[in-house]
Write a protein that holds these residues in place. Structure first.
Motif, mmCIF file in Angstrom:
data_model
loop_
_atom_site.group_PDB
_atom_site.id
_atom_site.type_symbol
_atom_site.label_atom_id
_atom_site.label_comp_id
_atom_site.label_asym_id
_atom_site.label_seq_id
_atom_site.Cartn_x
_atom_site.Cartn_y
_atom_site.Cartn_z
ATOM 1 N N ILE A 68 0.657 -1.265 0.100
ATOM 2 C CA ILE A 68 0.148 0.178 -0.143
ATOM 3 C C ILE A 68 1.378 1.429 -0.086
ATOM 4 C CG2 ILE A 68 -1.776 1.731 0.822
ATOM 5 C CD1 ILE A 68 -3.235 -1.702 2.331
ATOM 6 N N ALA A 69 0.428 2.295 -0.976
ATOM 7 C CA ALA A 69 1.545 3.169 -1.299
ATOM 8 C C ALA A 69 0.030 4.398 -1.144
ATOM 9 C CB ALA A 69 2.376 2.586 -2.568
ATOM 10 N N THR A 70 -0.176 4.572 -0.417
ATOM 11 C CA THR A 70 -1.342 5.689 -0.940
ATOM 12 C C THR A 70 -1.049 6.661 -0.200
ATOM 13 O OG1 THR A 70 -2.457 4.915 1.108
ATOM 14 C CG2 THR A 70 -3.514 3.888 -1.080
ATOM 15 N N PRO A 71 -1.560 7.721 0.255
ATOM 16 C CA PRO A 71 -1.455 8.489 1.380
ATOM 17 C C PRO A 71 -1.488 7.689 2.754
ATOM 18 C CG PRO A 71 -2.029 9.975 -0.509
ATOM 19 C CD PRO A 71 -2.410 8.755 -0.685
ATOM 20 N N HIS A 72 -0.745 8.123 3.554
ATOM 21 C CA HIS A 72 -0.719 7.506 4.963
ATOM 22 C C HIS A 72 -2.224 8.009 5.776
ATOM 23 C CE1 HIS A 72 2.600 10.498 5.019
ATOM 24 N NE2 HIS A 72 1.756 11.473 6.193
ATOM 25 N N SER A 73 -2.943 9.251 5.136
ATOM 26 C CA SER A 73 -4.304 9.006 5.554
ATOM 27 C C SER A 73 -5.004 7.846 5.334
ATOM 28 C CB SER A 73 -4.551 10.497 5.334
ATOM 29 O OG SER A 73 -4.465 10.736 3.705
ATOM 30 N N HIS A 74 -4.738 7.667 4.635
ATOM 31 C CA HIS A 74 -5.560 6.905 3.707
ATOM 32 C C HIS A 74 -4.703 4.630 4.136
ATOM 33 C CE1 HIS A 74 -7.277 9.353 1.186
ATOM 34 N NE2 HIS A 74 -8.244 9.158 1.133
ATOM 35 N N HIS A 75 -4.582 4.728 5.008
ATOM 36 C CA HIS A 75 -3.394 3.503 5.364
ATOM 37 C C HIS A 75 -4.513 2.655 5.953
ATOM 38 C CE1 HIS A 75 1.635 5.052 4.802
ATOM 39 N NE2 HIS A 75 0.244 4.338 3.356
ATOM 40 N N PHE A 76 -4.907 3.052 6.991
ATOM 41 C CA PHE A 76 -5.430 2.478 7.763
ATOM 42 C C PHE A 76 -6.822 1.230 7.467
ATOM 43 C CE2 PHE A 76 -9.276 1.832 11.677
ATOM 44 C CZ PHE A 76 -8.703 1.224 12.053
ATOM 45 N N HIS A 77 -7.431 2.053 6.565
ATOM 46 C CA HIS A 77 -9.176 1.425 6.339
ATOM 47 C C HIS A 77 -8.450 0.290 5.399
ATOM 48 C CE1 HIS A 77 -12.965 1.083 4.763
ATOM 49 N NE2 HIS A 77 -12.790 1.502 3.468
ATOM 50 N N TYR A 78 -7.575 0.617 4.511
ATOM 51 C CA TYR A 78 -7.856 -1.011 3.372
ATOM 52 C C TYR A 78 -6.940 -1.267 3.884
ATOM 53 C CZ TYR A 78 -9.871 2.311 0.392
ATOM 54 O OH TYR A 78 -10.760 3.593 -0.805
ATOM 55 N N ALA A 79 -5.996 -0.864 4.897
ATOM 56 C CA ALA A 79 -5.015 -1.877 5.637
ATOM 57 C C ALA A 79 -5.918 -2.690 6.119
ATOM 58 C CB ALA A 79 -4.136 -1.360 6.388
ATOM 59 N N ALA A 80 -6.590 -2.682 7.317
ATOM 60 C CA ALA A 80 -7.829 -3.365 7.731
ATOM 61 C C ALA A 80 -8.598 -4.406 6.392
ATOM 62 C CB ALA A 80 -8.576 -2.824 8.786
ATOM 63 N N LEU A 81 -8.867 -3.598 5.187
ATOM 64 C CA LEU A 81 -9.255 -4.427 4.669
ATOM 65 C C LEU A 81 -8.470 -5.717 3.796
ATOM 66 C CD1 LEU A 81 -11.033 -2.055 2.864
ATOM 67 C CD2 LEU A 81 -11.959 -3.197 3.904
ATOM 68 N N CYS A 82 -7.386 -5.623 3.943
ATOM 69 C CA CYS A 82 -6.506 -6.122 3.084
ATOM 70 C C CYS A 82 -6.088 -7.744 4.019
ATOM 71 C CB CYS A 82 -4.953 -5.776 3.161
ATOM 72 S SG CYS A 82 -5.095 -4.357 1.728
ATOM 73 N N LEU A 83 -6.006 -7.572 5.772
ATOM 74 C CA LEU A 83 -6.008 -8.094 6.597
ATOM 75 C C LEU A 83 -6.724 -9.111 7.090
ATOM 76 C CD1 LEU A 83 -3.662 -5.938 9.328
ATOM 77 C CD2 LEU A 83 -3.013 -7.803 7.801
ATOM 78 N N GLN A 84 -8.130 -8.302 6.988
ATOM 79 C CA GLN A 84 -9.685 -9.385 7.474
ATOM 80 C C GLN A 84 -9.826 -10.499 5.950
ATOM 81 O OE1 GLN A 84 -11.565 -5.729 6.926
ATOM 82 N NE2 GLN A 84 -11.360 -6.034 9.549
ATOM 83 N N ALA A 85 -8.768 -9.510 5.318
ATOM 84 C CA ALA A 85 -8.714 -10.509 3.452
ATOM 85 C C ALA A 85 -7.580 -11.775 2.818
ATOM 86 C CB ALA A 85 -9.020 -9.899 2.344
ATOM 87 N N ASN A 86 -7.306 -11.596 4.324
ATOM 88 C CA ASN A 86 -5.934 -12.730 4.630
ATOM 89 C C ASN A 86 -4.589 -12.699 3.388
ATOM 90 O OD1 ASN A 86 -6.588 -14.227 7.627
ATOM 91 N ND2 ASN A 86 -8.653 -14.930 5.495
ATOM 92 N N LYS A 87 -4.951 -10.758 3.534
ATOM 93 C CA LYS A 87 -3.739 -10.742 2.230
ATOM 94 C C LYS A 87 -2.314 -10.723 3.084
ATOM 95 C CE LYS A 87 -6.367 -11.531 -1.118
ATOM 96 N NZ LYS A 87 -5.986 -12.292 -1.614
ATOM 97 N N HIS A 88 -1.076 -10.783 2.496
ATOM 98 C CA HIS A 88 0.317 -10.549 3.862
ATOM 99 C C HIS A 88 -0.154 -8.927 3.055
ATOM 100 C CE1 HIS A 88 1.113 -14.247 5.205
ATOM 101 N NE2 HIS A 88 0.830 -14.742 3.927
#
Length: 328
Positions: A68-88
Motif C-alpha cells: 500500500i503506497a497511498t497517502p498515509h491518511s488512507h493507510h488504516f482503512h485499506y490495510a484493515a481490509l487487506c488483513l481481513q482478507a488474509n493478505k500479507h
C-alpha cells in the motif's frame, strides 16, 4: 509470490522496479481509483491485471501480498481490509496516523496470522547494521544522535504534503525517519519528549524540532521541515568518536566513522536496485518463516514510533480531521 499494489504513485514505481529483480516475487495486480492510470502502470511494470478500485484487488484470490503506497491518511482503512482478507501486507511508513490505529492493525495481523510490515526501508539496509556495529565497538559510550531532514516543499499547492486531510506536514512524512532510525539504533523507546513546531497557513507542521530522551540517558535531537532545504545528515556522537550518515541519511548509501575527530573509515552501500528490495525480501522471508514481521521493524517498534508521533503532535498542536483519525 504474487504481489498487488494499491496506489500506483511515484513511491510505488520504486517498489515495482525493485520487485522486477526478485527471484521469489512478481507484480501481479495494480489498483488505482483511475483505471487508466492502473492500466498504464501495469503495462509499464508487467503486471497481469489492473483494477479501477482497491476492493477488487483485495478480493482477488490470486494476490498473496499487497503493498500500500497511498497517502498515509488512507493507510488504516485499506490495510484493515487487506488483513481481513488474509493478505500479507507491506504498508508504507508511517503505518497509520496514530497509535490506536496501528495497535488495531497489529491485532488484526495476529488474528489472521498475516504479515504486517511497516515499510520503513532504512531499517532493512546493511548500512544501518554497520552503524550499529560501530556504535557498539568504535565510538565509545554513545551520548546523543542528531539529524536534520527536510526540503522546501511548503510552496506546493494541492499536494498531499501540504494537506491536513491527507495527514500532511513534515512530521509524519519526514520526521518519522529520525524517530524510527534513532529508536532502531538505540534499541529503546523514548521516556521523555519535548517538541516545538510551526504550523503554516495550511495548518500542517512546516518546521518541527524534537528532543527525545531515552532511559539509558542518550538523547536524540532532530529537525524536520517542509519549509527549508536541510543538510539531511544524521550523526551519532560517542565519547571517543562519531558516525556520520551523509547524503540523505535515510537512503543508507554511505556511512563514515570518525575517531578523535579524524575520518578513519568510509563505507559505501550501493543498493542492488534502488533500496526497496530489502523490505520486499523481508516480507517474503517472513511469509516463509511463519513470522508476522521482521525483528528489525517489529510491531512494538511501529506502535512506539506512532506513540512518539502522537505526543509530538499533541505538543505542537498538529491535528487532522476526525475521519482519518478514527477506527471506523
Amino acid at each position: 509470490m504474487k504481489w498487488g499494489i494499491i496506489g500506483p504513485g511515484a513511491i510505488a514505481q520504486q517498489f515495482a522496479a525493485a520487485l522486477k529483480f526478485s527471484e521469489r516475487g512478481e507484480l501481479y495486480a495494480v489498483a488505482s481509483r483511475n483505471l487508466q492510470r492502473a492500466g498504464e502502470f501495469a503495462c509499464r511494470f508487467g503486471a497481469t491485471i489492473s483494477y479501477g478500485d482497491y476492493e477488487s484487488l483485495i478480493g482477488d484470490d490470486q494476490v498473496d501480498a499487497i503493498y500500500i503506497a497511498t497517502p498515509h491518511s488512507h493507510h488504516f482503512h485499506y490495510a484493515a481490509l487487506c488483513l481481513q482478507a488474509n493478505k500479507h501486507l507491506l504498508l508504507e511508513k508511517p503505518l497509520t496516523v496514530n497509535a490506536a490505529q496501528t495497535e488495531y492493525l497489529v491485532a488484526l495481523a495476529e488474528q489472521h496470522q498475516c504479515v504486517l510490515q511497516e515499510a520503513l526501508w532504512s531499517r532493512f539496509m546493511p548500512c544501518f547494521a554497520q552503524v550499529k556495529q560501530w556504535m557498539a565497538n568504535d565510538i565509545g559510550q554513545v551520548q546523543y544522535i542528531s539529524s536534520q531532514i527536510g526540503f522546501a516543499f511548503s510552496h506546493l499547492r494541492n499536494h498531499r504534503i501540504t494537506s491536513p486531510a491527507l495527514a500532511g506536514g513534515a512530521l509524519l512524512d519526514l520526521g518519522v525517519y529520525s524517530i524510527s532510525i534513532s529508536q532502531y539504533l538505540l534499541a529503546e523507546y523514548p521516556s521523555q519528549i519535548q517538541a516545538l513546531g510551526l504550523l503554516n497557513n495550511d495548518q500542517v507542521d512546516q518546521n518541527t524540532l524534537v528532543n527525545l530522551s531515552y532511559p539509558s540517558g542518550v538523547t536524540s535531537q532532530f529537525v524536520c521541515t517542509i519549509g527549508a532545504q536541510s543538510s539531511n545528515v544524521m550523526t551519532i556522537h560517542g565519547k571517543q568518536g562519531y558516525i556520520q550518515i551523509p547524503r540523505y541519511f535515510w537512503n543508507g548509501e554511505q556511512a563514515q566513522l570518525f575517531q578523535d575527530d579524524k575520518l578513519v573509515e568510509t563505507i559505501d552501500f550501493p543498493h542492488p536496485t534502488n533500496g526497496f528490495e530489502y523490505q520486499i525480501e523481508s516480507v517474503m522471508d517472513s511469509v516463509e518463516q511463519g513470522r508476522l514481521c521482521d525483528p528489525r521493524m517489529n510491531h512494538q517498534d511501529s506502535i512506539n514510533v506512532m506513540k512518539t508521533l502522537d505526543e509530538v503532535r499533541r505538543q505542537i498542536g498538529l491535528q487532522f480531521p476526525i475521519e482519518i483519525e478514527s477506527l471506523n
